[in-house]
Design a protein around this motif. Structure first.
Motif, PDB file in Angstrom:
ATOM      1  N   UNK A 181      -7.700  -0.677   6.370  1.00 30.95           N
ATOM      2  CA  UNK A 181      -6.667  -1.274   5.521  1.00 30.95           C
ATOM      3  C   UNK A 181      -6.120  -0.237   4.556  1.00 30.95           C
ATOM      4  N   UNK A 182      -4.800  -0.224   4.418  1.00 33.39           N
ATOM      5  CA  UNK A 182      -4.179   0.709   3.501  1.00 33.39           C
ATOM      6  C   UNK A 182      -4.303   0.268   2.056  1.00 33.39           C
ATOM      7  N   UNK A 183      -4.424   1.219   1.185  1.00 35.15           N
ATOM      8  CA  UNK A 183      -4.460   0.933  -0.255  1.00 35.15           C
ATOM      9  C   UNK A 183      -3.185   0.221  -0.702  1.00 35.15           C
ATOM     10  N   UNK A 184      -2.071   0.512  -0.018  1.00 37.33           N
ATOM     11  CA  UNK A 184      -0.784  -0.088  -0.351  1.00 37.33           C
ATOM     12  C   UNK A 184      -0.377  -1.150   0.673  1.00 37.33           C
ATOM     13  N   UNK A 185      -1.355  -1.785   1.304  1.00 34.59           N
ATOM     14  CA  UNK A 185      -1.096  -2.847   2.264  1.00 34.59           C
ATOM     15  C   UNK A 185      -0.348  -3.995   1.602  1.00 34.59           C
ATOM     16  N   UNK A 186       0.384  -4.784   2.408  1.00 32.82           N
ATOM     17  CA  UNK A 186       1.094  -5.938   1.884  1.00 32.82           C
ATOM     18  C   UNK A 186       0.119  -6.851   1.122  1.00 32.82           C
ATOM     19  N   UNK A 187       0.463  -7.264  -0.085  1.00 34.48           N
ATOM     20  CA  UNK A 187      -0.416  -8.152  -0.842  1.00 34.48           C
ATOM     21  C   UNK A 187      -0.740  -9.446  -0.110  1.00 34.48           C
ATOM     22  N   UNK A 188       0.181  -9.959   0.694  1.00 34.57           N
ATOM     23  CA  UNK A 188      -0.078 -11.202   1.425  1.00 34.57           C
ATOM     24  C   UNK A 188      -1.124 -11.012   2.519  1.00 34.57           C
TER      25      UNK A 188
END
Length: 230
Positions: free
Chosen positions: A179-186
């Motif tokens: 998972x990316x640190x800047x992944x979509x919040x949803x």
């Protein structure tokens, strides 16, 4: 890089050194958004297996993003897997259980393949995966890709079969979720819930990685490659 079509699904493939195992790797709808680009971004050179990158059956999402676009796309791709694997085994000589990999919508296909169990899956590795259709719609609205969405009964019915959380107990193969640190919040809460629900799950957060797989690709590839060679 080999190109072909199996069971009606176009693909590109990277051959193994000596192995006969099969790894299916589905691309994103954003970047990388084609089998060729996904193979270039995530070639997994240390995995001694046939690495096959199937094309997602892209659809026009109008007039309804979910009913006309996302839901049938993911369902069709997952439905195609048993025949795809059979055809690839005949064409390429791959044998044994299958590993499944994917990013975003491609990750959704990989997860559905694993929980359905129609094809024996040895290991699962997904990068910023979609886990539910509801979170995909929420992320699309929040990012401005989609206006406010009207959840009709038909939309709810189309979303239900795509809910991996509802059948997470069927995911028995070891799961890696990158998972990316800047992944979509949803996406983040449902990804966390999925990992919490799967006993053989590992969650890896990658600093500096957004939803699209355009940065930190070497790090992502190393994580996925190590998981698939275990």
């Amino acid at each position: 890089m080999i190109t072909g079509t199996a069971a009606g699904v176009p693909y590109v493939a990277l051959p193994p050194r000596t192995g006969t195992r099969l790894v299916l790797v589905w691309h994103l709808l954003g970047q990388p958004g084609t089998p060729q680009d996904m193979a270039a971004t995530l070639p997994l050179p240390d995995v001694d297996a046939w690495r096959v990158y199937p094309a997602l059956p892209l659809r026009d999402p109008s007039p309804d993003f979910l009913l006309d676009g996302y839901a049938p796309l993911v369902a069709e791709a997952a439905d195609a897997v048993p025949d795809l694997v059979t055809a690839l085994r005949g064409d390429l000589g791959c044998a044994g259980p299958v590993d499944v990999v994917g990013g975003s919508a491609g990750g959704h296909v990989a997860l559905l393949t694993a929980v359905r169990g129609e094809v024996p899956v040895r290991r699962v590795a997904v990068v910023n995966p979609a886990v539910t259709a509801e979170s995909v719609v929420e992320a699309s609205v929040a990012a401005g890709f989609l206006p406010a969405y009207d959840w009709t009964p038909a939309a709810r019915a189309a979303a239900a079969p795509l809910d991996v959380l509802a059948v997470a107990d069927r995911l028995t193969a070891p799961l890696l979720l990158v998972r990316g640190e800047q992944e979509y919040p949803a996406f983040r809460p449902v990804q966390q819930r999925l990992c919490d629900a799967v006993p053989a799950a590992k969650l890896v957060d990658v600093a500096g990685l957004a939803h699209m797989l355009v940065t930190r690709t070497d790090e992502v590839g190393a994580e996925v490659g190590a998981w698939l060679t275990a």
